[in-house]
Design a protein around this motif. Structure first.
Motif, short mmCIF file in Angstrom:
data_model
loop_
_atom_site.label_atom_id
_atom_site.label_comp_id
_atom_site.label_asym_id
_atom_site.label_seq_id
_atom_site.Cartn_x
_atom_site.Cartn_y
_atom_site.Cartn_z
N GLN A 231 -2.30 6.06 1.71
CA GLN A 231 -2.22 6.49 0.22
C GLN A 231 -0.87 6.29 -0.47
N GLU A 232 0.25 5.97 0.27
CA GLU A 232 1.53 5.92 -0.36
C GLU A 232 1.15 4.54 -1.04
N ILE A 233 1.77 4.40 -2.35
CA ILE A 233 1.26 2.96 -3.04
C ILE A 233 2.06 1.88 -2.26
N PRO A 234 3.29 1.72 -1.84
CA PRO A 234 3.63 0.58 -1.25
C PRO A 234 2.93 0.03 -0.11
N GLU A 235 2.48 1.04 0.68
CA GLU A 235 1.84 0.74 1.89
C GLU A 235 0.40 0.39 1.71
N PHE A 236 -0.25 0.92 0.59
CA PHE A 236 -1.53 0.61 0.25
C PHE A 236 -1.41 -0.85 -0.34
N MET A 237 -0.59 -1.12 -1.48
CA MET A 237 -0.37 -2.39 -1.78
C MET A 237 -0.10 -3.55 -0.96
N ARG A 238 0.53 -3.15 0.25
CA ARG A 238 0.90 -3.98 1.23
C ARG A 238 -0.39 -4.38 1.85
N TRP A 239 -1.37 -3.58 1.99
CA TRP A 239 -2.69 -3.86 2.72
C TRP A 239 -3.36 -4.84 1.79
N MET A 240 -3.39 -4.46 0.41
CA MET A 240 -4.30 -5.07 -0.50
C MET A 240 -3.77 -6.61 -0.83
N THR A 241 -2.64 -6.63 -0.43
CA THR A 241 -1.80 -8.17 -0.31
C THR A 241 -2.51 -8.96 0.72
N ILE A 242 -2.48 -8.18 2.06
CA ILE A 242 -3.25 -8.82 3.21
C ILE A 242 -4.47 -9.30 3.06
N LEU A 243 -5.31 -8.38 2.37
CA LEU A 243 -6.78 -8.64 2.31
C LEU A 243 -6.89 -9.63 1.32
N TYR A 244 -5.95 -9.76 0.17
CA TYR A 244 -6.37 -10.95 -0.79
C TYR A 244 -5.94 -12.10 0.01
N ARG A 245 -5.03 -12.27 0.81
CA ARG A 245 -4.65 -13.58 1.66
C ARG A 245 -5.53 -13.99 2.53
N VAL A 246 -6.31 -12.92 3.26
CA VAL A 246 -7.35 -13.29 4.14
C VAL A 246 -8.49 -13.95 3.39
N ILE A 247 -8.89 -13.29 2.14
CA ILE A 247 -10.00 -14.07 1.31
C ILE A 247 -9.87 -15.38 0.61
N GLU A 248 -8.38 -15.51 0.27
CA GLU A 248 -8.38 -16.78 -0.34
C GLU A 248 -7.69 -17.74 0.74
N ARG A 249 -7.94 -17.52 2.05
CA ARG A 249 -7.31 -18.74 2.96
C ARG A 249 -8.30 -19.80 2.68
N GLY A 306 -4.23 9.54 -8.05
CA GLY A 306 -3.09 8.44 -8.17
C GLY A 306 -3.47 7.26 -7.57
N LEU A 307 -4.05 7.23 -6.29
CA LEU A 307 -4.50 5.86 -5.77
C LEU A 307 -5.73 5.32 -6.51
N SER A 308 -6.50 5.88 -6.82
CA SER A 308 -7.64 5.37 -7.67
C SER A 308 -6.97 4.74 -8.89
N GLN A 309 -5.96 5.54 -9.71
CA GLN A 309 -5.43 4.80 -10.75
C GLN A 309 -4.57 3.55 -10.25
N ALA A 310 -4.22 3.35 -9.26
CA ALA A 310 -3.25 2.26 -8.97
C ALA A 310 -4.25 0.97 -8.52
N PHE A 311 -5.18 1.46 -8.05
CA PHE A 311 -6.30 0.41 -7.64
C PHE A 311 -6.95 0.03 -9.08
N HIS A 312 -7.34 0.69 -9.80
CA HIS A 312 -7.92 0.42 -11.34
C HIS A 312 -7.04 -0.64 -11.95
N ASP A 313 -5.62 0.01 -11.95
CA ASP A 313 -4.66 -0.82 -12.78
C ASP A 313 -4.32 -2.18 -12.18
N GLN A 314 -4.15 -2.42 -11.00
CA GLN A 314 -3.34 -3.35 -10.23
C GLN A 314 -4.03 -4.26 -9.40
N VAL A 315 -5.22 -3.79 -8.76
CA VAL A 315 -5.80 -4.40 -7.94
C VAL A 315 -7.32 -4.81 -8.21
N ALA A 316 -8.27 -4.02 -8.94
CA ALA A 316 -9.52 -4.44 -9.37
C ALA A 316 -9.87 -5.88 -10.01
#
Length: 808
Positions: A231-249, A306-316
C-alpha cells in the motif's frame, strides 16, 4: 529401503499385463508404511537418470502419499487399528529440502504433480518447519540467475506459496505477509527485466511463461486485499506500471493465431494467459479501490482510502484507455481470447459509474457499443454450427448461469445495459437509433441475419430501460420496431431469428399488454405456435418466453388479456412442455410449467394425476443423472417445486390427494431410502420431499396406510444422516401424530421411534440450539397428542431434555 526394488515395482505398474500391474500396485501399497519409503520414492522421482515414464508413475504415487499422510498423525491400515504415520522427521526434511531441486529438473509431465506436492507440504509445514525455504526460493528469483530452469522452479514454488494463502483472511496470512518483503521486489525486478524489448526472440516463449507465472502469483497476493507493504504508493505504482506493460505488450509471433488454429488452444498460450491474468487483476482492483468515497463509508477499510484515492486519480483512467485500445483491435478483426475480453469489458463496466473515467469514456461510448459490443452479440457461424450439430449444448450455453461469468456475450450485454441505464442521456437514444438502422438494413437486404439477431439482442437487453423512460417519441418508435421488425420474425426462414423474436417479445411483455391488448394476444399466440417449431432451440425459447408473457407477477395470475386464450390451449401447451423436458434438463421449462399451474389453479384438477406422474418421472430421470450436471439437479428441484404448486392448487379437493398417493409415495420413498450401496443419492431433495409430504398429510381427508409406509423409512433416514433436517421432518410428523393419531398409537414401535429421535438429538453433543428446539417441538407434539401412548417415555425424555434446555 532398496531403491532398485522400488524402481522395479514402479516399472511393473506400467506392464500391459493386468495381473502384473495389480501385483506391483499391491507391493507399492504395502510399502506405504515402511520407514524410508518416502525419501526413496522422492529420490527416484527427482533423478534425471530414471526413465521419464517411471518418474511419472512415481510422482503420482508420491503425490497421493503426501496427500494422504503428510498432515496426519495416525492412519488406518486395512480397516485395522490406527497406526502412527511412519514418516520420520528426517524423511520429511529430505523432501522439503529437495523439492525445489526436483522442480528444477522436472519435465512438463512431472512438474504439475511436484507443484501440488509442494503446495500440500506448505499447508502443513510453512513457515515453522521450512526456515530456509524463502531464501532458497529468493536465490532463484534473483535477476542475476542465469539458469532458466531454476528460475521456473522458484516461480512455481512462489506461486504455490502465495496460492496457499490466496483465500485466507488477513489474520491467517501472517506467514505470507512476512515473506512479501523478500519475494515481491524480486518478482517485480524479474518482470521488469522480462518486459524489456531487447529480450531475444528465441527466449520469448520462456519469457511469456515466466511473466504468466509471476502475474498469477501477484493475483494470489492481491485477490483478497492489498497487503500493507504494497500500500506504499511508490511500490504500488511500480506494480501498476508493470501490469500496464504486460497488457500493452505487442503480440509476438508465437502467440499469433493462424488461420487453422483453434481459438481455445491459442488462448492457452502463455502470452495470452499472462495478459488475461493482468487484466483480471485490474478488474479486481477497480472493483475494490476505484471509488474512494464508497470506501470511506466502510469502517474496517479506512486504512485503504489513501490507496483508493491514488488508484482513482492516477490509475483508473489510464488503464481504461489501454483497454479501449485492446478492444479496438477486436473491431479490426484481430484475435482476443474470450476470458481476456470478458475481464476488459468488466473493467469498463466499473468505469461507467466513476466520473473521472466516464469523462474520458463518454466520447467513445457509442463506438464501443456499436463496433465492439454489438459484434459480440451477433449470431456467428460458430453459433450456427452449434445450433445445427448440438442444439442442446446451444441451449445450455445460453441459459447456464455458470456460463455467465465467462461469457463474452453476457459481459457485452451487461455493459450495454449499464451504458443505457447509468448514462441514459448519452447512450439510450443513439442505441435505439442504431438498432433501428440495422433493422432497416436487414429489411432492405443490406444486412445479414447474424446482424439482425444481434440488433434484436441489443433491443431486448435494453427493454427494461426503454419501458421505464416515458418519452412519447421513443415509446412510439419502440412500438413500431416491435410490430415491424420483431414480431414479423416469428415467420422468418431463419430458426435463430424466430427464437430471438420469441425472446424479445418476452422482454417487452408488460409493454405490449399495456399498449394494445389485441396485439398482445396475437404476440402470445404467435409465441405459443413456436412450441411446434422444427428447431429445438426455438421450441425451448418459446416455452421460456411464454412464461414471461403470460404471468403477471403483481397479481400472481395470468395476464387478463390472454388468460382465456391460453387457458383454451392449456393441455396442448403442457404436452409440449413435457416433450421438451424429455429432451432438455432445464429448470426454465419446469418454471414455465410451475407458473401455468399457479395461473390456472382452478383448471388443474382434471390434469393433476397426469401432471404429477410426468413430474415424478421427470424428477427421477433428472435427479439420477450425473452428479456434476448442475442444470439437471436444479431442474429436478424445480420439478418438486412444480409438484408443490400443483398440491397448493388442488388443496380444496382433498380426494385428489388420495389419487396422487400412488405417484408421490414411491417418489418420496425413493428420496428417503438408501441405494444398494447404503448411500443416499437424493439428499439434495429431502427438504422438498418433506414439504410435499406435509401437504399430503394435511390436506388429504385422512392419512392412508400407503402414506404411513413412509414413516419408518424417514426415521431411518433421520438416524443415518438427516439429524440436521429435523425442522423439515417435524412438519409431516406433526400431522402423522396429530391427524393420524389412532394409527400412530396403535403400534408401540411408532412411539418408540419418535422417542428415539428426540433422545438422539438431546444426547448428541454435536447438535446445536436450533436442533434442540426442534426436538422440543416434536416432544410437545408427541406428549400432547398421544397421552395414552406416552407411558414410560416421559422419564426417558425429561432428564436429558432438562439438561440441554438448561444450557446457555
Amino acid at each position: 529401503m532398496d531403491p532398485n526394488a522400488l524402481h522395479a515395482a514402479l516399472a511393473a505398474t506400467l506392464n500391459p499385463d493386468l495381473q502384473a500391474r495389480q501385483a506391483a500396485e499391491t507391493v507399492l501399497k504395502e510399502l506405504d508404511n515402511v520407514p524410508g519409503y518416502l525419501p526413496t520414492l522422492f529420490l527416484i522421482v527427482k533423478s534425471t537418470e530414471v526413465a521419464t515414464e517411471i518418474r511419472q508413475a512415481g510422482v503420482i504415487y508420491l503425490k497421493n502419499l503426501v496427500h494422504k499422510q503428510w498432515g496426519a498423525e495416525f492412519i488406518t491400515v486395512n480397516d485395522g487399528e490406527p497406526q502412527r504415520v511412519p514418516f520420520s522427521p528426517e524423511d520429511k526434511q529430505a523432501v522439503r529440502s529437495g523439492i525445489i531441486d526436483a522442480l528444477t529438473e522436472a519435465d512438463h509431465l512431472t512438474r504439475p504433480q511436484l507443484v501440488e506436492i509442494l503446495r500440500r507440504i506448505l499447508i502443513y509445514d510453512f513457515p515453522d518447519r521450512m526456515p530456509g525455504f524463502i531464501e532458497q526460493m529468493a536465490a532463484g528469483l534473483d535477476v542475476t540467475t542465469q539458469d532458466p530452469k531454476r528460475t521456473r522452479a522458484c516461480l512455481l514454488a512462489c506461486r504455490a506459496l502465495y496460492k496457499v494463502y490466496e483465500y485466507k483472511p488477513p489474520d491467517k496470512r501472517v506467514a505470507l505477509i512476512n515473506a512479501l518483503p523478500v519475494t515481491l521486489p524480486l518478482l517485480a525486478s524479474l518482470l521488469e527485466v522480462l518486459l524489456t524489448p531487447e529480450a531475444p526472440a528465441a527466449q520469448q516463449e520462456i519469457a511469456d511463461e515466466f511473466i504468466k507465472l509471476a502475474v498469477k502469483t501477484f493475483w494470489s497476493c492481491v485477490h483478497q486485499s492489498i497487503p500493507a507493504g504494497l500500500q506504499e504508493i511508490p511500490e504500488f505504482m511500480r506494480w501498476m506500471t508493470i501490469l500496464y506493460r504486460v497488457i500493452e505488450r505487442p503480440v509476438p509471433a508465437s502467440a499469433v493465431k493462424g488461420p487453422n488454429d483453434d481459438n481455445a488452444e491459442v488462448a492457452k498460450r502463455p502470452y495470452w494467459t499472462g495478459k488475461r491474468w493482468a487484466v483480471q487483476i485490474m478488474h479486481r482492483l477497480i472493483h475494490r479501490y476505484g471509488n474512494p468515497r464508497a470506501l470511506e463509508k466502510v469502517g474496517n477499510r479506512q486504512h485503504e482510502v489513501g490507496l483508493s484515492q491514488a488508484f482513482h486519480d492516477q490509475v483508473a483512467a489510464k488503464f481504461m484507455q489501454l483497454f479501449l485500445q485492446v478492444l479496438a483491435a477486436t473491431a479490426q478483426g484481430h484475435f482476443l481470447p474470450e476470458r481476456l475480453l470478458v475481464e476488459a469489458l468488466n473493467y469498463l463496466m466499473s468505469c461507467i459509474s466513476l466520473a473521472v473515467t466516464w469523462l474520458q469514456l463518454k466520447p467513445h461510448a457509442m463506438d464501443l457499443a456499436t463496433q465492439v459490443l454489438f459484434p459480440v452479440l451477433c449470431f456467428t457461424p460458430a453459433d450456427a454450427e452449434l445450433w445445427e450439430c448440438d442444439p442442446i449444448e446451444f441451449i445450455r450455453t445460453c441459459y447456464d448461469i455458470m456460463e455467465d461469468c465467462t461469457s463474452p456475450r453476457v459481459a457485452a450485454s451487461s455493459l450495454m445495459v449499464d451504458l443505457c441505464r447509468k448514462r441514459t442521456k448519452t447512450c439510450l437514444n443513439p442505441m435505439v437509433e442504431f438498432v433501428h438502422t440495422v433493422f432497416r438494413e436487414y429489411a432492405a437486404g443490406t444486412a445479414d441475419a447474424g446482424r439482425k439477431d444481434g440488433a434484436m439482442y441489443c433491443f431486448g437487453a435494453i427493454a427494461a430501460q426503454l419501458q421505464e423512460e416515458a418519452i412519447p417519441e421513443l415509446t412510439q418508435l419502440v412500438w413500431t420496431m416491435i410490430l415491424e421488425f420483431v414480431a414479423t420474425e416469428l415467420k422468418s426462414s431463419h430458426g435463430h431469428l424466430r427464437g430471438r423474436s420469441c425472446w424479445v417479445l418476452g422482454q417487452f411483455g408488460d409493454f405490449l399488454a399495456a399498449k394494445d391488448s389485441s396485439l398482445f394476444v396475437q404476440a402470445v399466440g404467435g409465441v405459443a405456435q413456436m412450441l411446434e417449431d422444427p428447431h429445438l432451440p426455438v421450441r425451448f425459447q418459446a416455452a421460456v418466453s411464454l412464461r414471461m408473457l403470460v404471468y403477471d407477477p403483481d397479481r400472481r395470475a395470468a395476464q387478463p388479456a390472454v388468460e382465456e386464450h391460453v387457458g383454451a390451449v392449456l393441455p396442448q401447451i403442457i404436452t409440449h412442455l413435457f416433450n421438451l423436458m424429455d429432451q432438455v434438463g432445464s429448470d426454465e421449462l419446469v418454471s414455465t410449467l410451475d407458473v401455468l399451474i399457479e395461473c390456472y389453479a382452478s383448471s388443474m384438477p382434471p390434469y393433476a394425476e397426469g401432471l404429477c406422474t410426468r413430474l415424478g418421472e421427470t424428477f427421477i430421470r433428472l435427479a439420477a443423472g450425473d452428479d456434476n450436471d448442475h442444470d439437471s439437479s436444479v431442474a429436478a428441484s424445480q420439478c418438486c417445486s412444480a409438484v408443490l404448486t400443483l398440491l397448493e392448487a388442488i388443496k380444496d379437493n382433498g380426494e385428489l390427494y388420495v389419487a396422487l398417493e400412488k405417484v408421490l409415495v414411491p417418489l418420496i420413498l425413493r428420496i428417503v431410502s438408501p441405494d444398494e450401496t447404503g448411500n443416499y443419492p437424493y439428499t439434495d431433495y429431502l427438504e422438498d420431499a418433506m414439504e410435499i409430504l406435509t401437504y399430503m398429510t394435511y390436506y388429504a381427508p385422512r392419512i392412508s396406510p400407503e402414506v404411513w409406509t413412509l414413516f419408518k423409512p424417514i426415521t431411518t433416514c433421520f438416524f443415518d444422516f438427516a439429524i440436521d433436517y429435523l425442522s423439515n421432518i417435524n412438519l409431516p410428523f406433526h400431522n402423522f401424530i396429530s391427524r393420524g393419531n389412532a394409527y400412530f398409537v396403535a403400534t408401540r414401535e411408532n412411539a418408540e421411534l419418535v422417542f428415539k429421535m428426540i433422545q438422539h438429538v438431546l444426547e448428541n453433543s454435536q447438535t446445536g440450539d436450533r436442533d434442540v428446539t426442534e426436538a422440543a417441538k416434536l416432544a410437545e407434539t408427541f406428549l400432547l397428542n398421544s397421552k395414552e401412548a406416552v407411558g414410560g417415555f416421559v422419564a426417558g425424555v425429561t432428564p436429558p431434555g432438562g439438561g440441554r434446555f438448561g444450557q446457555k
